[in-house]
Design an enzyme around this catalytic site. Structure first.
Site, PDB file in Angstrom:
ATOM      1  N   CYS A 239      35.212  87.569  18.919  1.00 20.82           N
ATOM      2  CA  CYS A 239      35.208  86.500  19.638  1.00 20.82           C
ATOM      3  C   CYS A 239      33.657  85.394  19.032  1.00 20.82           C
ATOM      4  CB  CYS A 239      34.940  86.406  20.916  1.00 20.82           C
ATOM      5  SG  CYS A 239      33.411  87.119  21.717  1.00 20.82           S
TER       6      CYS A 239
ATOM      7  N   GLY B 136      14.548  98.347  46.075  1.00 21.34           N
ATOM      8  CA  GLY B 136      14.088  99.375  45.039  1.00 21.34           C
ATOM      9  C   GLY B 136      13.924 100.441  45.883  1.00 21.34           C
TER      10      GLY B 136
ATOM     11  N   CYS C 251      29.900  89.376  17.674  1.00 21.45           N
ATOM     12  CA  CYS C 251      31.138  90.071  17.880  1.00 21.45           C
ATOM     13  C   CYS C 251      32.439  89.811  16.946  1.00 21.45           C
ATOM     14  CB  CYS C 251      31.668  89.690  19.100  1.00 21.45           C
ATOM     15  SG  CYS C 251      33.473  90.283  19.613  1.00 21.45           S
TER      16      CYS C 251
ATOM     17  N   CYS D  20      34.867  88.760  26.157  1.00 19.59           N
ATOM     18  CA  CYS D  20      35.380  88.542  25.066  1.00 19.59           C
ATOM     19  C   CYS D  20      36.791  87.742  24.946  1.00 19.59           C
ATOM     20  CB  CYS D  20      35.585  89.925  24.281  1.00 19.59           C
ATOM     21  SG  CYS D  20      35.744  89.865  22.405  1.00 19.59           S
TER      22      CYS D  20
ATOM     23  N   CYS E  21      32.652  92.883  21.653  1.00 15.39           N
ATOM     24  CA  CYS E  21      31.932  92.854  22.978  1.00 15.39           C
ATOM     25  C   CYS E  21      32.404  94.050  23.679  1.00 15.39           C
ATOM     26  CB  CYS E  21      32.146  91.793  23.586  1.00 15.39           C
ATOM     27  SG  CYS E  21      31.933  90.128  22.844  1.00 15.39           S
TER      28      CYS E  21
END
Lengths: 268, 227, 294
Positions: free
Chosen positions: C247, C35, C244, C275, C269
């Site tokens: 899909c 970080g 979606c 997808c 997606c």
């Protein structure tokens, strides 16, 4: 010999909150401040007066840890006992700066976040010490806006929409929200209209009394010093040339420079 | 309660050729509990100077001023502030306050500073204001807008809010009408009766005669014009 | 999609070896201090700032000839930015390319984390425009660095406070700040907050490169990452109320596509590989053609 004595809390504690010894700061060959010593007790307001360049701002910066002095000690009675804040590590000093200490700048722009709402400005110190409940932070911020006489409806407004006096009151709320014990103030009423100054002075007197604050206030305005400070230190060329009870220093000044300073202003 | 011995005072005017102006020499004064002593002497003789020195407002050159056990001439600012808070009261001729502080609070402030609960302090303030005939509709206003007589009475109420064991009074009855003068004299008499030691300047001869046990002519303390 | 050997006019992966070493040192330091923003000497790259110069340099420093590279932009492999970066490395490093998340060893991404869970051994490289999460409220770099050093993060919550005060909820929808291993506050790059939960405890190495700002930071595998919030306004990754339309996936991040001038729309997606993989496996959505199954 005036009627209005600044308040001191009745329950005087058993020792000074701050002990300053031999504090000096040089800028090369030039003296910033030299060999300054004093004690400050809880509930006491110490005024530092002098003209521009007298070293009062340098002294305040050294006391507040914004400048590192060349010599001397600034011993603060922390909740864990006395500590020389000059020798403290930066993280500790900064923690002190958002808990037990506060600093009110002359220009509210230096002490506020102008792009953040009034509530966010007041809440920042709370969040910096771990407050993580939005509702509680907002409630505390609302309470403090009320205490500095800002309408709670303005909580989501940004300071740039506020008047100068409101900005200064907001800065004070932002500083006092974590219940500090020592407050440094640098010309807090400078640049405000006289009527606005009076309101701010009254507010500060009440907060000092109710919270038992110890305050070190730098000002060149002797009227402000008379109303707020219990004691005065007069500075010239980086040195303290006179130190005493505020009304005594103003009404019976001993040093040549203080006599000049007092006689140069209109009746205070 | 108030004991002054061999007190001297001079002013050094550094910015006027360092002229040294002696204004008082060898002052003596002793005021016991329940006693009221008037300072007399013509204008400029040093009545106010002596009062200011007892108050700690002017520094003494030499000598002692004892208020209770504290020697004001050697006391630290902290000690003088503490003295003024609980042992030494002062009623001056003029009221100077931060504008916009309500009268009720102005009068209660000495008690608030002592840590008295706000409701108790404000109740005491209202009682005094009522005695001194300040109409209740004015209590929420700042006394800066009041007439001279009203300001004087607010000042007196403030000075009597706390029962100080020692009191300094600078012309407390000036600019008061008969009824209010009587109230103020009553307050002073009550303070005497409870044992306060009082030093006052009274141009009101009748008041002085009624209140004071002794008079001290400060002209005796005026330094002789020496070489 | 296998590429030819790399163009011999370029050093492998474009950057010279010294530069790659310098960047690797920054990456290693970043991994050692999760970080923390490590400064590095960002090079001029043959593409404009804002096109992923930071990510490209990190990728260049990581690549080995055996790698299989995937590049996505907002989840898609076929957008201009993704295509040009993929071509860049095919030409300068000669590495193999792929669109399959599962097959890639290095994935460079702009603004998304793939839906398919990553695995140990994979490296995910983020393109970062502004690495400093505190920049919004504190413009001074010297001050923000000090705030990081001292973990003085009250200001970060001020930003969230302002959101709630103004919008009634934390309105930050992307680049949502996180706290890493209880220490550094980090900007996860402009990924949707929907992806934030994938940052933590991820088996892959996650590297963040900011070219213009000259910063690299990292999340080593299985790092604890917490999205900042308030007790009474907890972090909510938020999910559209749709599946979606191609899909039928119910748990993926969706793009809204306007399909005609009448305001008709569909949700698909954003992760094109995810997808396609689902459709290939027979999953179907609302708009799937009825008979197109191969």
């Amino acid at each position: 010999m005036k009627d209005m004595q600044p308040h001191t809390p009745a329950h005087a504690p058993d020792g000074p909150l701050l002990r300053v010894e031999g504090l000096s700061k040089h800028y090369g060959a030039r003296i910033g401040c030299a060999d300054v010593s004093f004690d400050l007790w809880p509930g006491e307001v110490l005024g530092i007066v002098g003209e521009s360049g007298s070293g009062k701002s340098t002294l305040l910066s050294c006391l507040a840890g914004h400048l590192t002095p060349d010599a001397g000690q600034v011993i603060f009675e922390t909740r864990g006992g006395p500590r020389d804040t000059v020798q403290m590590a930066e993280p500790e000093r900064r923690l002190l700066g958002r808990t037990d200490w506060a600093f009110v700048h002359q220009n509210p722009r230096d002490g506020l976040r102008m792009g953040v709402s009034a509530g966010g400005n007041v809440g920042e110190r709370l969040m910096a010490v771990g407050a993580r409940n939005y509702g509680a932070i907002r409630e505390t911020a609302t309470d403090w806006l009320g205490r500095v006489e800002i309408d709670a409806a303005r909580i989501d407004d940004r300071p740039r929409q506020f008047s100068g006096g409101m900005q200064q009151r907001l800065q004070i709320a932002r500083n006092l929200v974590t219940g500090p014990r020592l407050v440094f103030m640098d010309e807090p009423t400078g640049g405000l209209d006289v009527s606005v100054q009076a309101r701010l002075l009254d507010l500060l007197r009440g907060l000092v009394r109710d919270m038992g604050l110890a305050v070190i206030i730098v000002t060149h305005d002797l009227a402000v010093a008379r109303l707020l400070a219990h004691r005065l230190m007069v500075m010239k060329d980086g040195r303290v040339i006179e130190h005493g009870l505020t009304d005594q220093v103003l009404d019976d000044p001993q040093a040549a420079y203080t006599q000049l300073l007092v006689s140069s202003v209109l009746q205070v | 309660m108030i004991e002054i011995e061999n007190l001297c005072k001079s002013f050094t005017l550094h910015n006027q050729g360092s002229a040294v102006i002696p204004v008082m020499a060898g002052a003596h004064l002793r005021v016991g509990p329940g006693e009221c002593v008037a300072l007399t002497g013509q204008s400029g003789a040093g009545k106010s100077t002596l009062m200011r020195m007892i108050w700690g407002n002017y520094l003494a050159a030499s000598g002692t001023i004892r208020v209770g056990t504290l020697d004001v001439t050697r006391a630290t600012p902290r000690e003088i502030i503490a003295l003024r808070r609980d042992r030494l009261g002062y009623v001056s001729q003029f009221l100077r306050v931060v504008p916009r502080v309500p009268t009720r609070t102005v009068v209660a402030e000495p008690l608030l500073a002592l840590g008295v609960a706000p409701d108790v302090a404000l109740a005491r303030a209202e009682d005094l204001l009522r005695q001194l005939n300040i109409p209740a509709r004015l209590w929420d206003l700042s006394p800066t807008t009041f007439s001279g007589g009203e300001q004087q009475r607010v000042n007196i109420a403030r000075g009597f809010a706390h029962d100080y064991p020692a009191l300094l009074l600078d012309e407390p009855t000036a600019s008061l009408d008969g009824a209010n003068r009587e109230v103020v004299l009553g307050l002073i008499e009550a303070a005497k009766a409870r044992g306060a030691a009082i030093v006052g300047i009274f141009h009101d001869d009748a008041a002085r005669a009624r209140l004071c046990d002794r008079e001290i002519d400060v002209t005796h303390f005026t330094p002789k014009r020496a070489a | 999609m296998n590429a030819p050997h790399h163009d011999p006019d370029y050093n492998f992966a474009y950057l010279d070896e010294q530069t790659k070493r310098m960047i690797r040192r920054a990456i290693l330091k970043g991994i050692a201090v999760p970080g923390y923003q490590v400064p590095f000497a960002s090079r001029e790259m043959p593409m404009p700032y804002g096109w992923g110069t930071g990510g490209v340099q990190v990728t260049a420093a990581c690549l080995v000839p055996e790698d299989r590279l995937k590049v996505i932009d907002q989840g898609a492999d076929d957008t201009t930015n993704a295509v040009s970066i993929r071509r860049f490395f095919q030409r300068t490093a000669g590495v193999a390319a792929t669109e399959k998340t599962t097959e890639a060893s290095v994935i460079q991404t702009r603004h998304r984390i793939p839906e398919t869970p990553l695995t140990e051994g994979q490296i995910l490289v983020y393109q970062v425009p502004i690495p400093e999460p505190l920049r919004f409220l504190e413009p001074r770099e010297s001050e923000t660095r000090r705030m990081h050093a001292l973990a003085d993060y009250g200001l970060m919550h001020v930003k969230l406070y302002e959101d709630i005060a103004r919008h009634g909820a934390i309105a930050t929808a992307y680049a949502y700040p996180v706290e890493v291993e209880g220490r550094y506050v980090m900007d996860p790059s402009p990924i949707p907050k929907f992806d934030n939960p994938k940052l933590g405890d991820n088996p892959a190495i996650q590297l963040f490169g900011a070219g213009r700002e000259q910063r690299i930071y990292a999340l080593p595998p299985y790092t604890a990452v917490r999205s900042l919030d308030f007790e009474d306004y907890p972090f909510d990754p938020s999910k559209a109320d749709h599946d979606c339309d191609l899909c039928g996936a119910s748990g993926s991040y969706l793009d809204e596509v306007i399909t005609d001038d009448q305001g008709s729309r569909m949700f698909v997606c954003s992760d094109t590989d995810y997808c396609e993989t689902r459709r290939d496996a027979g999953h179907r959505g609302r708009f799937s053609p009825p008979e197109v199954q191969a």
